[in-house]
Motif scaffolding. Structure first.
Motif, mmCIF file in Angstrom:
data_model
loop_
_atom_site.group_PDB
_atom_site.id
_atom_site.type_symbol
_atom_site.label_atom_id
_atom_site.label_comp_id
_atom_site.label_asym_id
_atom_site.label_seq_id
_atom_site.Cartn_x
_atom_site.Cartn_y
_atom_site.Cartn_z
ATOM 1 N N LEU A 32 0.821 -1.206 0.000
ATOM 2 C CA LEU A 32 0.000 0.000 0.000
ATOM 3 C C LEU A 32 0.860 1.263 0.000
ATOM 4 C CD1 LEU A 32 -2.713 -1.051 2.616
ATOM 5 C CD2 LEU A 32 -2.820 -1.209 0.118
ATOM 6 N N ASN A 33 2.135 1.116 0.338
ATOM 7 C CA ASN A 33 3.098 2.226 0.394
ATOM 8 C C ASN A 33 2.723 3.307 1.396
ATOM 9 O OD1 ASN A 33 4.835 1.053 -1.527
ATOM 10 N ND2 ASN A 33 3.457 1.741 -3.145
ATOM 11 N N THR A 34 1.915 2.958 2.354
ATOM 12 C CA THR A 34 1.602 3.802 3.504
ATOM 13 C C THR A 34 1.031 2.881 4.579
ATOM 14 O OG1 THR A 34 0.535 5.818 4.285
ATOM 15 C CG2 THR A 34 -0.759 4.401 2.814
ATOM 16 N N PHE A 35 0.846 3.417 5.756
ATOM 17 C CA PHE A 35 0.251 2.648 6.835
ATOM 18 C C PHE A 35 -1.226 3.004 6.921
ATOM 19 C CE2 PHE A 35 4.727 3.159 7.845
ATOM 20 C CZ PHE A 35 5.097 1.847 8.071
ATOM 21 N N THR A 36 -2.053 1.974 7.088
ATOM 22 C CA THR A 36 -3.498 2.174 7.216
ATOM 23 C C THR A 36 -3.987 1.315 8.362
ATOM 24 O OG1 THR A 36 -4.120 0.341 5.746
ATOM 25 C CG2 THR A 36 -3.685 2.476 4.704
ATOM 26 N N SER A 37 -5.283 1.319 8.570
ATOM 27 C CA SER A 37 -5.864 0.464 9.609
ATOM 28 C C SER A 37 -5.779 -1.007 9.225
ATOM 29 C CB SER A 37 -7.316 0.859 9.858
ATOM 30 O OG SER A 37 -8.063 0.716 8.661
ATOM 31 N N GLU A 38 -5.386 -1.296 7.972
ATOM 32 C CA GLU A 38 -5.294 -2.673 7.489
ATOM 33 C C GLU A 38 -3.868 -3.206 7.471
ATOM 34 O OE1 GLU A 38 -7.020 -2.634 3.623
ATOM 35 O OE2 GLU A 38 -8.969 -1.965 4.346
ATOM 36 N N THR A 39 -2.893 -2.432 7.986
ATOM 37 C CA THR A 39 -1.499 -2.874 7.985
ATOM 38 C C THR A 39 -1.035 -3.138 9.408
ATOM 39 O OG1 THR A 39 -0.676 -0.591 8.105
ATOM 40 C CG2 THR A 39 -0.944 -1.553 5.907
ATOM 41 N N THR A 40 0.102 -3.795 9.526
ATOM 42 C CA THR A 40 0.739 -3.995 10.823
ATOM 43 C C THR A 40 2.116 -3.373 10.752
ATOM 44 O OG1 THR A 40 -0.420 -6.062 11.189
ATOM 45 C CG2 THR A 40 1.518 -5.674 12.527
ATOM 46 N N PRO A 41 2.326 -2.272 11.449
ATOM 47 C CA PRO A 41 1.458 -1.575 12.390
ATOM 48 C C PRO A 41 0.401 -0.745 11.659
ATOM 49 C CG PRO A 41 3.484 -0.356 12.155
ATOM 50 C CD PRO A 41 3.637 -1.613 11.336
ATOM 51 N N THR A 42 -0.593 -0.350 12.416
ATOM 52 C CA THR A 42 -1.630 0.506 11.847
ATOM 53 C C THR A 42 -1.084 1.925 11.680
ATOM 54 O OG1 THR A 42 -2.510 1.193 13.984
ATOM 55 C CG2 THR A 42 -3.428 -0.833 13.022
ATOM 56 N N ASP A 43 -1.859 2.750 11.023
ATOM 57 C CA ASP A 43 -1.433 4.138 10.836
ATOM 58 C C ASP A 43 -1.292 4.863 12.170
ATOM 59 O OD1 ASP A 43 -4.190 3.907 11.138
ATOM 60 O OD2 ASP A 43 -4.648 5.511 9.726
ATOM 61 N N VAL A 44 -2.155 4.562 13.122
ATOM 62 C CA VAL A 44 -2.084 5.204 14.442
ATOM 63 C C VAL A 44 -0.810 4.780 15.170
ATOM 64 C CG1 VAL A 44 -3.219 5.373 16.692
ATOM 65 C CG2 VAL A 44 -4.587 5.421 14.598
ATOM 66 N N GLN A 45 -0.492 3.494 15.112
ATOM 67 C CA GLN A 45 0.725 3.009 15.765
ATOM 68 C C GLN A 45 1.976 3.579 15.090
ATOM 69 O OE1 GLN A 45 -0.404 -1.059 15.139
ATOM 70 N NE2 GLN A 45 -0.785 -1.403 17.329
ATOM 71 N N ALA A 46 1.975 3.614 13.780
ATOM 72 C CA ALA A 46 3.123 4.163 13.060
ATOM 73 C C ALA A 46 3.295 5.655 13.359
ATOM 74 C CB ALA A 46 2.957 3.942 11.557
ATOM 75 N N GLN A 47 2.192 6.371 13.482
ATOM 76 C CA GLN A 47 2.258 7.798 13.788
ATOM 77 C C GLN A 47 2.898 8.037 15.155
ATOM 78 O OE1 GLN A 47 1.444 10.229 11.510
ATOM 79 N NE2 GLN A 47 2.463 11.547 12.973
ATOM 80 N N ARG A 48 2.625 7.153 16.111
ATOM 81 C CA ARG A 48 3.260 7.288 17.434
ATOM 82 C C ARG A 48 4.778 7.104 17.326
ATOM 83 N NH1 ARG A 48 -1.365 4.283 19.697
ATOM 84 N NH2 ARG A 48 -0.059 2.436 19.682
ATOM 85 N N HIS A 49 5.212 6.163 16.489
ATOM 86 C CA HIS A 49 6.654 5.974 16.288
ATOM 87 C C HIS A 49 7.268 7.199 15.619
ATOM 88 C CE1 HIS A 49 7.245 1.836 17.628
ATOM 89 N NE2 HIS A 49 6.054 1.564 17.109
ATOM 90 N N ILE A 50 6.544 7.809 14.691
ATOM 91 C CA ILE A 50 7.035 9.022 14.034
ATOM 92 C C ILE A 50 7.177 10.149 15.041
ATOM 93 C CG2 ILE A 50 6.443 10.817 12.366
ATOM 94 C CD1 ILE A 50 5.168 8.566 10.648
ATOM 95 N N GLU A 51 6.189 10.318 15.904
ATOM 96 C CA GLU A 51 6.254 11.369 16.923
ATOM 97 C C GLU A 51 7.443 11.147 17.859
ATOM 98 O OE1 GLU A 51 2.362 11.224 18.655
ATOM 99 O OE2 GLU A 51 1.418 12.012 16.826
ATOM 100 N N ASP A 52 7.685 9.895 18.238
ATOM 101 C CA ASP A 52 8.843 9.590 19.083
ATOM 102 C C ASP A 52 10.152 9.898 18.360
ATOM 103 O OD1 ASP A 52 7.166 8.760 21.097
ATOM 104 O OD2 ASP A 52 7.442 6.615 20.705
#
Length: 149
Positions: A32-52
């Motif tokens: 998908l070349n991005t994170f979504t609710s259908e990937t592992t990790p989800t977009d929300v989880q990946a966003q937390r890693h980006i913020e960190d």
């Protein structure tokens, strides 16, 4: 408040495209070349890693990435994207090879962060080592400055 140079989900996914496969149907091979609710990790989880990762970059450079020159923001974005990609890779290992991918991404992220710190110091905005000391400059003395008058 997000930094203007914060990497997007797509920028992080560029470094770990295999993490962007949808989990349904099982065995799906397209990216998908991005994170979504259908990937592992989800977009929300990946966003937390980006913020960190952004916080990690800010901590390394003393809290501020100067807006000018523009290449500093680009270096900061890339350092944060690599840091987030490495953290995601080690947080969700599916196989032993993921640890090797993490090690490579971690090495790249550390090198990019080191380059960013060096570039900021080279621009005179740095906060590490001798950059904390004041820098003094004086105008060139006139030709008669060394003669007794």
């Amino acid at each position: 408040m997000a930094e203007p140079w914060t990497p997007s989900l797509e920028m992080v996914a560029d470094h770990i495209p295999t993490r962007t496969r949808p989990i349904e149907p099982p065995g799906e091979t397209r990216y998908l070349n991005t994170f979504t609710s259908e990937t592992t990790p989800t977009d929300v989880q990946a966003q937390r890693h980006i913020e960190d990762a952004v916080v990690t970059v800010l901590g390394a450079v003393g809290g501020v990435v100067p807006a000018a020159p523009m290449f500093l923001s680009i270096l900061a974005r890339e350092a944060a994207a690599l840091r987030a990609a490495a953290d995601i890779e080690i947080a969700y290992p599916d196989r032993d090879a993921d640890v090797a991918v993490y090690e490579q991404l971690n090495e790249l992220a550390n090198a990019k962060l080191e380059r960013l710190v060096q570039a900021i110091n080279d621009q005179g905005h740095g906060t590490s080592g001798s950059s904390l000391l004041p820098v003094w400059s004086m105008p060139e003395p006139p030709w008669w400055g060394d003669y007794l008058l």
